[in-house]
Design a protein around this motif. Structure first.
Motif, PDB file in Angstrom:
ATOM      1  N   LEU A 262       0.838  -1.198   0.000  1.00  0.00           N
ATOM      2  CA  LEU A 262       0.000   0.000   0.000  1.00  0.00           C
ATOM      3  C   LEU A 262       0.871   1.246   0.000  1.00  0.00           C
TER       4      LEU A 262
ATOM      5  N   THR B 287      -7.771   1.940   8.473  1.00  0.00           N
ATOM      6  CA  THR B 287      -7.714   1.387   7.126  1.00  0.00           C
ATOM      7  C   THR B 287      -6.489   0.508   6.942  1.00  0.00           C
TER       8      THR B 287
ATOM      9  N   LEU C 226      -1.657  -1.016  -4.070  1.00  0.00           N
ATOM     10  CA  LEU C 226      -2.814  -0.145  -4.024  1.00  0.00           C
ATOM     11  C   LEU C 226      -2.338   1.234  -3.590  1.00  0.00           C
TER      12      LEU C 226
ATOM     13  N   ILE D 118      -3.798   4.965  -1.770  1.00  0.00           N
ATOM     14  CA  ILE D 118      -4.869   5.732  -1.132  1.00  0.00           C
ATOM     15  C   ILE D 118      -4.442   7.188  -1.122  1.00  0.00           C
TER      16      ILE D 118
ATOM     17  N   LEU E 115      -9.360   5.225  -2.853  1.00  0.00           N
ATOM     18  CA  LEU E 115      -8.570   4.050  -3.203  1.00  0.00           C
ATOM     19  C   LEU E 115      -8.362   4.019  -4.706  1.00  0.00           C
TER      20      LEU E 115
ATOM     21  N   LEU F  78     -13.360  -3.309   0.041  1.00  0.00           N
ATOM     22  CA  LEU F  78     -11.981  -3.375  -0.436  1.00  0.00           C
ATOM     23  C   LEU F  78     -11.781  -4.595  -1.333  1.00  0.00           C
TER      24      LEU F  78
END
Length: 329
Positions: free
Chosen positions: A13, A51, A259, A261, A267, A296
């Protein structure tokens, strides 16, 4: 492990904690006219920690904190400390421009930060000012010294721009002769906040690599780490390495494991997509953890095959107009 609809493992992430930056690099944002997000529009630290906790429980093993510039946001060290304590998180790293970072390096080492990406497009102070519109070159170089002094792994990220800093490619590679750093050259991308028209790529990964090979015939290909976005090389006799990232050509999409954010909680399955889920809005609507996790999962199962497909889908509604600072570098 978390996997997408193309069978790719998702374990990384990139979390942008702010859109604000204390530099004004022209390839990332316009000199004037970019409105910063109000505080209420940003994810709170509590929302980001919740998150991240959920994503780590779903298989994310690495988190990179980005911006904007992360350290312009207050209490960043406290947030990093909380993140570092998440069970199941194997690696916490940071991307920074280095302006505010040098005094914080001992604490980053204490928290357990083992890797920092340092944005540095030139080793010439005058060109640094021309690119960033700020006179902060000395502070960035001090950060580099501090990171190396504290044995933190350093990757130097340099965006290659035609007519701006191509003369810096060779000096940056020369840094690896004496310093144990990885210098990574990145293709320029169209995320400039709409201040100037992106006219296409003059220096792609192949041209960059050719330029390096001409000056360093002892350049050799080395093994790329799993999921690497860079093609990696080593000049025989040097302490560090060199990488080339095809960020616009998008040659690495087939192994994408990440991913993103944004500071607003959006997202993104891909740097080039429009965003697929606003997590902040769902958290503030009162959804419980299981409901968030299902959203998600649903989002990850609708990923584009590559960045070109993601960009084609978004241009049906609107083209690329964002600043990279608003996305997360």
């Amino acid at each position: 492990m978390l996997t997408d609809n193309h069978g790719r493992t998702i374990n990384y992430l990139r979390l942008a904690v702010t859109d604000r930056c204390n530099l004004r690099c022209f390839y990332c944002m316009p000199e004037h006219g970019l409105d910063w997000l109000e505080r209420k529009e940003l994810m709170s630290y509590e929302e980001m920690l919740r998150t991240c906790t959920l994503l780590v429980s779903m298989g994310v093993q690495k988190i990179r904190i980005t911006g904007g510039e992360p350290f312009v946001r207050r209490d960043m060290l406290r947030f990093l400390t909380a993140l570092s304590r998440l069970d199941g998180l194997d690696e916490l790293s940071i991307t920074t421009n280095g302006v505010l970072t040098a005094p914080l390096v001992p604490k980053l080492k204490q928290i357990g930060i083992k890797s920092v990406n340092l944005s540095l497009d030139t080793l010439d102070s005058n060109r640094f000012f021309a690119i960033t519109r700020r006179n902060e070159f000395a502070k960035v170089m001090h950060t580099l010294d501090e990171l190396l002094e504290h044995d933190i792994d350093v990757k130097i990220n340099a965006v290659v721009m035609d007519g701006q800093n191509t003369q810096d490619i060779i000096p940056l590679v020369q840094l690896t002769r004496e310093l144990p750093v990885s210098v990574r050259f990145i293709e320029e991308m169209p995320f400039n906040g709409d201040d100037h028209t992106y006219k296409g790529l003059e220096w792609n990964h192949l041209r960059i690599l050719h330029e390096i090979r001409e000056a360093f015939p002892l350049l050799r290909k080395i093994q790329d780490p799993a999921y690497s976005t860079s093609a990696n090389y080593h000049v025989l006799g040097h302490k560090g390495n060199v990488g080339v990232i095809a960020a616009y050509s998008r040659t690495f999409c087939g192994t994408c494991n990440r991913l993103r954010i944004t500071p607003q909680g959006e997202l993104k399955n891909c740097l080039y997509d429009d965003g697929v889920l606003n997590i902040k809005d769902k958290l503030r609507a009162g959804l419980n953890n299981e409901q968030i996790k299902q959203l998600l999962l649903d989002a990850v199962n609708k990923r584009a095959r590559d960045g070109w497909e993601a960009e084609r889908a978004r241009t049906l509604t609107r083209g690329i107009h964002e600043s990279m600072a608003a996305i997360g570098g």
